[in-house]
Design an enzyme around this catalytic site. Sequence first.
Site, PDB file in Angstrom:
ATOM      1  N   LYS A  42       0.807  -1.233   0.000  1.00  0.00           N
ATOM      2  CA  LYS A  42       0.000   0.000   0.000  1.00  0.00           C
ATOM      3  C   LYS A  42       0.839   1.282   0.000  1.00  0.00           C
ATOM      4  CE  LYS A  42      -4.121  -1.358   2.618  1.00  0.00           C
ATOM      5  NZ  LYS A  42      -4.879  -0.978   3.819  1.00  0.00           N
ATOM      6  N   ASP A  44     -10.154   3.142   2.436  1.00  0.00           N
ATOM      7  CA  ASP A  44     -10.340   2.752   3.846  1.00  0.00           C
ATOM      8  C   ASP A  44     -11.116   3.813   4.637  1.00  0.00           C
ATOM      9  OD1 ASP A  44      -9.185   0.251   3.787  1.00  0.00           O
ATOM     10  OD2 ASP A  44      -7.189   0.943   4.368  1.00  0.00           O
TER      11      ASP A  44
HETATM   12  P1  NDP Z   1       0.016  -0.860  11.596  1.00  0.00           P
HETATM   13  O1  NDP Z   1       1.080  -1.893  11.790  1.00  0.00           O
HETATM   14  O2  NDP Z   1       0.212   0.218  10.612  1.00  0.00           O
HETATM   15  O3  NDP Z   1      -0.277  -0.167  13.031  1.00  0.00           O
HETATM   16  C1  NDP Z   1      -0.425  -0.959  14.184  1.00  0.00           C
HETATM   17  C2  NDP Z   1      -0.907  -0.094  15.351  1.00  0.00           C
HETATM   18  O4  NDP Z   1      -1.138  -0.967  16.475  1.00  0.00           O
HETATM   19  C3  NDP Z   1       0.112   0.949  15.795  1.00  0.00           C
HETATM   20  O5  NDP Z   1      -0.583   2.082  16.276  1.00  0.00           O
HETATM   21  C4  NDP Z   1       0.830   0.233  16.953  1.00  0.00           C
HETATM   22  O6  NDP Z   1       1.382   1.117  17.896  1.00  0.00           O
HETATM   23  C5  NDP Z   1      -0.334  -0.510  17.573  1.00  0.00           C
HETATM   24  N1  NDP Z   1       0.115  -1.658  18.372  1.00  0.00           N
HETATM   25  C6  NDP Z   1       0.570  -2.843  17.906  1.00  0.00           C
HETATM   26  N2  NDP Z   1       0.866  -3.664  18.943  1.00  0.00           N
HETATM   27  C7  NDP Z   1       0.600  -2.954  20.087  1.00  0.00           C
HETATM   28  C8  NDP Z   1       0.687  -3.250  21.468  1.00  0.00           C
HETATM   29  N3  NDP Z   1       1.115  -4.442  21.903  1.00  0.00           N
HETATM   30  N4  NDP Z   1       0.294  -2.308  22.357  1.00  0.00           N
HETATM   31  C9  NDP Z   1      -0.153  -1.102  21.929  1.00  0.00           C
HETATM   32  N5  NDP Z   1      -0.263  -0.769  20.624  1.00  0.00           N
HETATM   33  C10 NDP Z   1       0.108  -1.674  19.702  1.00  0.00           C
HETATM   34  O7  NDP Z   1      -1.311  -1.701  11.299  1.00  0.00           O
HETATM   35  P2  NDP Z   1      -2.652  -1.215  10.557  1.00  0.00           P
HETATM   36  O8  NDP Z   1      -3.003   0.143  11.032  1.00  0.00           O
HETATM   37  O9  NDP Z   1      -2.524  -1.436   9.105  1.00  0.00           O
HETATM   38  O10 NDP Z   1      -3.719  -2.282  11.082  1.00  0.00           O
HETATM   39  C11 NDP Z   1      -4.154  -2.275  12.436  1.00  0.00           C
HETATM   40  C12 NDP Z   1      -5.366  -3.204  12.619  1.00  0.00           C
HETATM   41  O11 NDP Z   1      -6.449  -2.749  11.810  1.00  0.00           O
HETATM   42  C13 NDP Z   1      -5.118  -4.653  12.203  1.00  0.00           C
HETATM   43  O12 NDP Z   1      -5.760  -5.474  13.145  1.00  0.00           O
HETATM   44  C14 NDP Z   1      -5.787  -4.773  10.855  1.00  0.00           C
HETATM   45  O13 NDP Z   1      -6.241  -6.077  10.568  1.00  0.00           O
HETATM   46  C15 NDP Z   1      -6.984  -3.829  11.042  1.00  0.00           C
HETATM   47  N6  NDP Z   1      -7.497  -3.285   9.776  1.00  0.00           N
HETATM   48  C16 NDP Z   1      -8.809  -3.523   9.452  1.00  0.00           C
HETATM   49  C17 NDP Z   1      -9.370  -2.981   8.318  1.00  0.00           C
HETATM   50  C18 NDP Z   1     -10.802  -3.237   8.000  1.00  0.00           C
HETATM   51  O14 NDP Z   1     -11.242  -2.974   6.873  1.00  0.00           O
HETATM   52  N7  NDP Z   1     -11.589  -3.697   8.959  1.00  0.00           N
HETATM   53  C19 NDP Z   1      -8.563  -2.155   7.380  1.00  0.00           C
HETATM   54  C20 NDP Z   1      -7.192  -1.958   7.801  1.00  0.00           C
HETATM   55  C21 NDP Z   1      -6.690  -2.520   8.969  1.00  0.00           C
HETATM   56  P3  NDP Z   1       2.904   1.643  17.791  1.00  0.00           P
HETATM   57  O15 NDP Z   1       2.884   2.783  16.810  1.00  0.00           O
HETATM   58  O16 NDP Z   1       3.219   2.061  19.176  1.00  0.00           O
HETATM   59  O17 NDP Z   1       3.747   0.485  17.313  1.00  0.00           O
END
Ligand code: NDP
Length: 295
Positions: free
Chosen positions: A80, A116
């Site tokens: 993406k 999205d």
């Molecule tokens: P990214 O990897 O870009 O971001 C992940 C986020 O989760 C960051 O803010 C990260 O924080 C946080 N995070 C991860 N692990 C932890 C933890 N242990 N404690 C606290 N914060 C945490 O992922 P995406 O944004 O692309 O996706 C996130 C979720 O959204 C996924 O579950 C994905 O499947 C879902 N999604 C669903 C969609 C839909 O259409 N329903 C579309 C797109 C995504 P930090 O910055 O601190 O690392």
Amino acid sequence: MSSSEGISRVPVRGTTKVVGVFGYPVKHSASPPMHNAAFTHLGMDWVYVPFEVAPENIGAAIAGVRAFGMAGVNVTVPLKEIIAAHLDGITERARIIGSVNTVFWEDGQLKGDSTDGPGFRAALREAGVDPTGRKVVVLGAGGSARAVVYALAEAGAQVIVANRNQERARALVEEFGFLGRIEAVPLAEESLRDALRDAAVLVNTTSVGMHPREDEIPPVPADALLPSLFVTDLIYNPAETRLLSLARSRGCRTQNGVEMLVQQGAVSFARWTGVEHPPADVMRTAVLAAIAARQ
Ligand code: NDP
């Protein structure tokens, strides 16, 4: 829909228009069954095909879209953020969000957009929630958060972003600040309790609670989950995260990520085909069947 075990069978002919999804991996994508169910339902001579494209092959894959005369593609993780360089242009929204999930033709040019955010807005609309002028707390500052925050700010919501990596949240707020009222707070109980006071919506965009780490839950204090709060989680596996389960037990209305997945797909579908109202019910049923088949 002719189907066996939830798999739609679209007849392919010489006239069939081809769309698809590029991802790496792409095997578990729910998008092929979702779009093919809609094509079958509408009696359209179209097919949606998954393509596993390694990041180093993205340029060749886009050249393939042009060479094969494909009608468009979706792009998913991890492509993406890197696909834009291979397109003729991207929308303002995709540029600001920094990600493209839909490639389409416009005036002979191959363009990129992110559906999205519109999918997220449509999912809220589906639940009867209007964020305009309301306070919305967003957990996370990753890729999906950027799309969600952009959509909320564009809708005139007041947005509070809480992320584990506060530097990332602050950077997002700085970058998106010109869109409206956006601020960053720590992802911690006390700051979330404060942030959730008077909030209308809580959105989890983090991957906390997603399969296989279903036991995890963001640090949202239970007493801050008032029945007036709408709680939505972008995660759809599991269907009910611990956050949604807690929110439901506190009397909140909840929604999982299936609706956003369906609605972002519907926006892409409309863009490729010109069909103004894609059959969201049919698409939702196909997505749910595809997710169930994976379990
Ligand atoms: P990214 O990897 O870009 O971001 C992940 C986020 O989760 C960051 O803010 C990260 O924080 C946080 N995070 C991860 N692990 C932890 C933890 N242990 N404690 C606290 N914060 C945490 O992922 P995406 O944004 O692309 O996706 C996130 C979720 O959204 C996924 O579950 C994905 O499947 C879902 N999604 C669903 C969609 C839909 O259409 N329903 C579309 C797109 C995504 P930090 O910055 O601190 O690392």
